[in-house]
Design an enzyme around this catalytic site. Sequence first.
Site, PDB file in Angstrom:
ATOM      1  N   ASP A  44       0.698  -1.105   0.385  1.00  0.00           N
ATOM      2  CA  ASP A  44      -0.074  -0.049   0.560  1.00  0.00           C
ATOM      3  C   ASP A  44       0.817   0.854  -0.129  1.00  0.00           C
ATOM      4  OD1 ASP A  44      -2.314  -1.106   0.162  1.00  0.00           O
ATOM      5  OD2 ASP A  44      -2.315  -1.506   2.600  1.00  0.00           O
ATOM      6  N   GLN A  93     -12.147  27.218   4.679  1.00  0.00           N
ATOM      7  CA  GLN A  93     -13.283  28.072   3.623  1.00  0.00           C
ATOM      8  C   GLN A  93     -12.251  28.987   2.400  1.00  0.00           C
ATOM      9  OE1 GLN A  93     -14.803  27.739   6.549  1.00  0.00           O
ATOM     10  NE2 GLN A  93     -15.760  25.581   5.453  1.00  0.00           N
ATOM     11  N   THR A  94     -11.005  29.746   3.208  1.00  0.00           N
ATOM     12  CA  THR A  94     -10.014  31.037   2.135  1.00  0.00           C
ATOM     13  C   THR A  94      -9.226  30.136   1.227  1.00  0.00           C
ATOM     14  OG1 THR A  94      -8.661  31.014   4.024  1.00  0.00           O
ATOM     15  CG2 THR A  94     -10.812  32.539   3.907  1.00  0.00           C
ATOM     16  N   ARG A  95      -8.662  28.293   1.667  1.00  0.00           N
ATOM     17  CA  ARG A  95      -7.716  27.962   1.321  1.00  0.00           C
ATOM     18  C   ARG A  95      -6.662  28.667   1.266  1.00  0.00           C
ATOM     19  NH1 ARG A  95     -10.171  25.810  -3.522  1.00  0.00           N
ATOM     20  NH2 ARG A  95      -7.989  23.947  -3.538  1.00  0.00           N
ATOM     21  N   SER A 119      -3.160  31.558   3.970  1.00  0.00           N
ATOM     22  CA  SER A 119      -2.940  31.520   5.054  1.00  0.00           C
ATOM     23  C   SER A 119      -2.169  33.007   4.894  1.00  0.00           C
ATOM     24  CB  SER A 119      -2.345  30.904   6.349  1.00  0.00           C
ATOM     25  OG  SER A 119      -0.718  30.464   5.279  1.00  0.00           O
TER      26      SER A 119
END
Lengths: 554, 714
Positions: free
Chosen positions: B329, B403-405, B407
């Site tokens: 995996d 929400q803003t994605r 920083s």
Amino acid sequence: MSPVLAGVLQLLALVAALALAYRPLGDHMARVYSSVRHLRVEKWIYRCIGADPAANLRWPAYLRGVLAFSAVSVLFLYLLQRLQGGLPGSLGFASIDPDQAFNTAASFVSNTNWQSYAGEQAMGHLVQTGGLAVQNFLSAAVGMAVAVALVRGFARSRTGELGNFWADLVRGTVRILLPLSLIGAIVLVACGAVQNFAGVHEVGQFLGGSQQWRGGAVASQEAIKELGTNGGGYFNANSAHPFENPNPFSNLFEIFLILLIPFALTRTFGRMTGSLRQGYAILAAMVAIWIAFVALMMWTEFHHGAPAYDIAGGALEGKETRFGVAGSSLFAVSTTLTSTGAVNSALSSFTGFGGGIAMLGMQLGEIAPGGVGSGLYGVLIMAVIAVFLAGLMVGRTPEYLGKKIGGREIKLAALYILITPALVLCFTAVALALPTPRDSLLNTGPHGFSEILYAYTSAANNNGSAFAGLAADTPWFNTSLGMVMLLGRFLPMVFVLALAGSLAERSPVPETSGTLRTDKPLFSGLLIATIVIVAALTYFPALALGPLAEGLAS
Amino acid sequence: MIPRKKHTTAPPATPASGAPRAQRTGSRTGHAGERVGGGLFEPKQLLLSLPDAVRKLDPRVMVKSPVMFVVLVGSVLSTVFAAVNPGDWFGWAVAAWLWLTTLFANLAEAVAEGRGKAQADTLRRAKTDTVARRLAGGAEERVPGTELRVGDHVVCEAGDIVPGDGDVTEGIASVDESAITGESAPVIRESGGDRSAVTGGTKVLSDRIVIRITARPGETFIDRMIALVEGAARQKTPNEIALNILLASLTVVFLLAVVTLQPFAAYAHAEQSVIVLVALLVCLIPTTIGALLSAIGIAGMDRLVQRNVLAMSGRAVEAAGDVSTLLLDKTGTITFGNRQAAEFVPVRGVTEAELADAAQLSSLADETPEGRSVVVLAKEKYGLRERHQGELAGAEWVAFTAQTRMSGVDLDDDGARRRVRKGAAGSITAWVGERGGRIADDAADLTERISAAGGTPLLVALEDADGARVLGVIHLKDVVKAGMRERFDELRRMGIRTVMITGDNPMTARAIAAEAGVDDFLAEATPEDKMALIRREQAGAKLVAMTGDGTNDAPALAQADVGVAMNTGTSAAKEAGNMVDLDSDPTKLIEIVEIGKQLLITRGALTTFSIANDVAKYFAIIPAMFAVVYPGLDTLNVMRLSSPESAILSAVVFNALIIVALVPLALKGVRYRPMTADRMLRRNLAVYGLGGLVAPFVGIKIIDLIISLIPGIR
């Protein structure tokens, strides 16, 4: 030219001739056993014996064919000898006694050709040519058929089918042995071997006087005798007799015939399994052992330190001067490393070590290159054992030619290698423990012991050569040796065919870099070591009391 | 190490105590060299196992090993014949050493088993009788744990011991599984999903769960573990059976050679005593490997246990050595499982240092692992000290939100406002656009290139006096664990193909596969795809190994030749696999393969050694037997042994001592390093083949020298 140099040149010529024949013959045999076409004569034979050559047999059926055919052959040959006195072509010889008839029948059907009779004093044209010579072809073809079945076991997957015994038998005879022995017989006749039914030949002797010898189909029987690694001579003196083996060239040619098919079968094996290199690896092991034995034999026979030997230039006692020490050593090694057993000199008169080398050659299992067919299947069994040990050491379940070697395969291989030593050692021990067999001994001490050990070694390995000095035409030896020959021939075949069947059912394992390469020199070396160690460990005590004690005493 | 934690308090009757600890940590480091070492071996273990070894002299036990059974019969025979002629020191000496040979063989097995016994004892303590709170028609009744049946529902609350194996059907709880795994940190078990399995003997630490029992008493995981480590469930593996057949037939060959020797000797007027013949026989039969064979098998299983892997059968361990395809995996095995910043790629006109500085500033307010990885990369690669939010005066931090994605930080630089942002390509493009800034032409190329390589691009933008603009791109990628490429290279040399299994799209999968150096990959893999892949490989007669934990892995685990279930996984997965990894570490698959190989190599090496030994023994014994009648045979006495008696006794003594000398090797396994089959064979043949040929010549000579010094002998 010194005799040693002559010996080396003979060896080189032999190797060159074998090398030339190797590829065409090996490929031809692969084609013969893979072909789907039938010759007209073959179709006729199949109709006569009621066989369906297209039927693909599983191993029990294949084995039934081998055993049934051989049983009928023994019976036929036995009756032919028993009734000789009343049949035409007997040359006035009487019927053969039951024990000797059994011994001879077992001997020729098992490709051993141990002879407790003297050909010129017991067997007429009918038995010689219609019985013994026929078995020279058929017993050889049976051996080749079994070997081919094992090769198919390696080559085939997810099927239990090993081909058709009757087709393999007929093709081996018609397309391989007959044409080759025809050529061989012509060459031998050209050399001066006898081939006629012209009655008695008057032969002048070296010290005056003359002998009377009857001719016969000698050259033709001689060719198949060597080619089929049979070894049963027309005359008692076997290949030392000038009618069978007239001169040094015929001598070399006979050695060539002995080694021809067994070596070339490794090419057939490589062809049929799809990897010639695998065949070469086996060939390399065979050649190395054969050369080493030739060198050892020549060394011990040339350099045996004793005044008489020094004057003669080697141990010439019991050897024909027309072949010399070299020609005799080469012949002795080639005949005992195959299942031939033809002799051109008295093995019993070889030096202590020399006799031991001949004996050890058989005790290796006759795999370098071995009998026609039996040499190949014998060496492949040893390869399975070698692969098992070595395969463990690379950290995988061992596999050979893409086939996993598991418990079943090891069991069959182990049984195969058990049989011959068991027969040799047990029968030698019993013969020594009983009072009557010991009466047959001409010598005492280590050499006397060697005579009996040699006889059972020769019979169990289906060789047929003998340490003369053992009076073998007694009910005990005729019967016990006959049994040993049959058991030593057919029990191993049971295990070989069972192994072939088991392998043919397995799926092929793909080769990776983690797989032990079995087509490399390292593997050839490992195979040699396995063969030598197994034989040496089994027979060392016995050899110590026979040839070693004799050789080290002087 | 399963019971390791308890080992420190275990009574001294636990020979293996503490030994495996160092090994296990060593095994994790993944360096080449002695990766699969075994436990350490202490000589005192031999002494402690002595009583067990004596108990094993029972013929009914001995008969299972044909080689050693022959030695036992030989010991009895020689004792009888020594007693017939009690004045003969030689007979007694041979008989005594033959008994020792038998005892040493049993000792080897007892030592190997002793380690497992200690572990089983601690497991048994964990399996105290529990009282189960069974739910019957809504009411709760208290029944002994041994009366539970499959399908019963039981309740466990904080402090309760789980009465049997099962699946959580209601609730969530933290569970202490240290009794099984040795890991003290509690784990979460909850209904549904892949973390629903609980094991009997573990302890619920908090909350309340309802468990549906899935195993009958006596057949639980802990029961099976006890049986396994004790070796009670041990059955001979296919390869062991094959080897045993070979050894048995060698024994028969030598039996024939020795039994028939007497008539030969009688003919030579050199009849031998039964004691000498028995001595010869015991020296010739492969006692070394015969004595150590079962110890090797037990130790192989034990090496797995030391790595916290439970193999349900020896067959599986052997199969592991044969594996030719390894399904791994991606997440957790090949990669760390979360994306990390790997490089800063500036647009034209911006330096890497400028970009790194901006990236770091803008990520300080991002507490996600990805944000932290940007700061770490800036520090490691560009030497930028991590700045703390407090040390920048007048800074306004913009934290990352889903929400803003995005920083970043707004700084006050000498009155001029400087805003730095980093975030998803779309968000940053929009932010720059809003501020009337321009997007550098090459920014789009860069993001595309990173996406194509299987990575995730983050844009870094700046707005200052010069306006808003994109500075460059942060390349986030799934980071491949260190050393994986080397391991896969080794596996390739060993002839094993690695296939990476991932749910990623083919593009990402290809990039990671190329970076990690795996041979192949299966992208967007579903359980059905996995199954199909295994079947395809097996159709080509390849052996497949895989790891899995989820219920949907169960069919594939069952289909694979070696299926390693993670202990954290569902009980369905654990049931389906033939091994369970208590550490739930998927990389262990590689070690399991190596242990499987090491097991086979040890067997092969000791067999070769054992057989090669015989040559020297012949050279010692045969001249001793027959040089009297055939003086020429004394030439074979190449070791120049002092007397016939001493020669035979020396061979017998060597034969016995070599067993003890090789016990540590049998338990530890021979040194294993990944290399091609050819090189490995060459090496092992040199060490164990040639070594086996030479060692006894030296050993027998030394023993003979010592014996010849004993007064009154000769």
